[in-house]
Design an enzyme around this catalytic site. Structure first.
Site, PDB file in Angstrom:
ATOM      1  CB  CYS A   1      -0.921  -0.225   1.239  1.00 48.42           C
ATOM      2  SG  CYS A   1      -1.839   1.704   1.319  1.00 48.42           S
TER       3      CYS A   1
ATOM      4  CB  CYS B   1      -1.752   5.994   0.921  1.00 48.23           C
ATOM      5  SG  CYS B   1      -2.812   4.541   1.198  1.00 48.23           S
TER       6      CYS B   1
END
Length: 147
Positions: free
Chosen positions: A48, A50
């Site tokens: 991921c 972010c």
């Protein structure tokens, strides 16, 4: 479906070059966390962008400072599925989250950083939280408090 290993190798390396031991099998996890003695950090790595994009640099900052857990481990969510599931069983009272950080002392979770606590935060803010937890639960004063 797991990502191609070549794609995630830099993400693995970003953590392991800090001296964090990667746990890739159930046996690795049980050998590391099963005894439940001392302090251990488990970093649940993730692709991921972010959240993991802030979590890995935060971990780097936190581990460059003074007090650290005795044992530093990582599992890679979405890649080493069985190892990650087993690691999460050691902190099952927390909703599975990746990235995340579990800090254990004598087999008990004493601090947990959930993905929602990472998202939108600067690496320095996350690192400050980790360093405060390391100081509180892994420092000399924590040993005195246990006695």
């Amino acid at each position: 479906m797991p990502y191609h290993e070549m794609m995630i190798k830099p993400m693995r390396d970003e953590v392991t070059r800090l001296g964090v031991r990667e746990l890739r099998t159930v046996a690795d996890v049980d050998a590391a966390l099963g005894p439940g003695e001392g302090t251990a950090m488990v970093f649940v790595n993730s692709v991921c962008g972010c959240a993991a994009g802030a979590a890995r640099p935060a971990l780097t900052l936190a581990l460059q400072q003074g007090v650290k857990p005795q044992n530093l481990y990582t599992v890679f969510a979405g890649q080493d599925l069985d190892a990650t599931a087993r690691a999460r069983s050691y902190f099952a009272e927390y909703q599975p989250s990746s990235p995340s950080v579990a800090l254990l002392r004598d087999g008990e979770v004493v601090h947990f950083v959930h993905r929602h606590m990472i998202e939108g935060q600067r690496a320095e803010t996350i690192a400050a939280d980790l360093m405060a937890a390391f100081e509180r639960f892994c420092g000399r004063e924590s040993e005195v408090a246990k006695e």
